[in-house]
Design an enzyme around this catalytic site. Structure first.
Site, short mmCIF file in Angstrom:
data_model
loop_
_atom_site.label_atom_id
_atom_site.label_comp_id
_atom_site.label_asym_id
_atom_site.label_seq_id
_atom_site.Cartn_x
_atom_site.Cartn_y
_atom_site.Cartn_z
N GLU A 129 0.83 -1.22 0.00
CA GLU A 129 0.00 0.00 0.00
C GLU A 129 0.85 1.26 0.00
O GLU A 129 0.56 2.23 -0.69
CB GLU A 129 -0.90 0.03 1.25
CG GLU A 129 -1.84 -1.16 1.41
CD GLU A 129 -1.25 -2.24 2.30
OE1 GLU A 129 -0.10 -2.66 2.07
OE2 GLU A 129 -1.95 -2.67 3.23
N CYS A 166 -2.50 -2.65 7.63
CA CYS A 166 -2.01 -2.52 9.01
C CYS A 166 -2.14 -1.06 9.45
O CYS A 166 -2.56 -0.20 8.68
CB CYS A 166 -0.55 -2.98 9.10
SG CYS A 166 0.61 -1.83 8.33
#
Lengths: 143, 143
Positions: free
Chosen positions: A48, A76
């Protein structure tokens, strides 16, 4: 999500945890990446983060307003925070991650009162394929 | 902390939010950075992320085991997550950040059951100088 899963497979082939992400703007993919902390010697090099950084560089703008992030695993805390900072409009993730996810688990970054920007969140599309890839990767490592 | 505050001042001079960070290993500074999302067109370019990435690159290792991170403001969720991934041993921050911090506020990343690595955390050293720099920066922007 097909593109994010393909990126995840590339990550596995490179010996990284198989997680892939793409950034989409106006229906077109403007950045794609897979996890690469080992290859890059960079603990922040989650799929990401790499996709967001590449998309922002491509647009010449620190904000990705109106963009979508498609990723194979629940982000996360680090990546959820980056999604906020980047002002991602919509987040799509395939598999939930009870061990490290911070959207519907753990830190629940978007659910905090202090959260300045909350993307729309959609999950589950491609879940079985994303989860199978991760299981296969870790089973092989343990063997 | 002097070095982190000096980095923060450099950030302000460059028109960025004045936050600075340094990574210390065995008593020596191995990386230093200030916030730079505007200049770099990178929403992840917080001082901590830039310092951690530079330190990991310098060591050729995705983990900064045994290293200290000194930063002028309480890290956000993104940066706290990166501190976990980097296995930073000790975190020192000057000023708390009720609006965006994720150590003693909001997401409380290190306090989650799922958190895989918890640094020792020390706060308050240099707090008044760090907070004054931030107040001055935002007051000037509003003027």
């Amino acid at each position: 999500m097909r593109a994010a899963l393909d990126e995840a497979a590339k990550g596995a082939a490179a010996g990284e945890v198989p997680i892939g992400a793409v950034v989409v703007k106006d229906g077109a993919i403007i950045a794609a990446a897979h996890n690469a902390p080992r290859a890059l010697h960079d603990p922040t090099a989650h799929a990401e983060i790499l996709a967001i950084r590449a998309a922002a560089a491509a647009l010449g703008d620190e904000r990705l307003s109106g963009c979508e992030l498609w990723v194979s695993l629940e982000p996360c805390a680090m990546c959820a925070g980056a999604i906020v900072h980047a002002r991602i409009a919509r987040l799509y993730y395939a598999a939930p991650d009870p061990k490290g996810g911070a959207v519907e688990h753990g830190s629940r970054v978007f659910a905090q009162d202090q959260c300045l920007h909350r993307p729309e969140v959609y999950s589950g599309l491609g879940e079985s394929e994303a989860a199978a890839m991760l299981r296969g990767f870790f089973a092989e490592r343990r063997a």
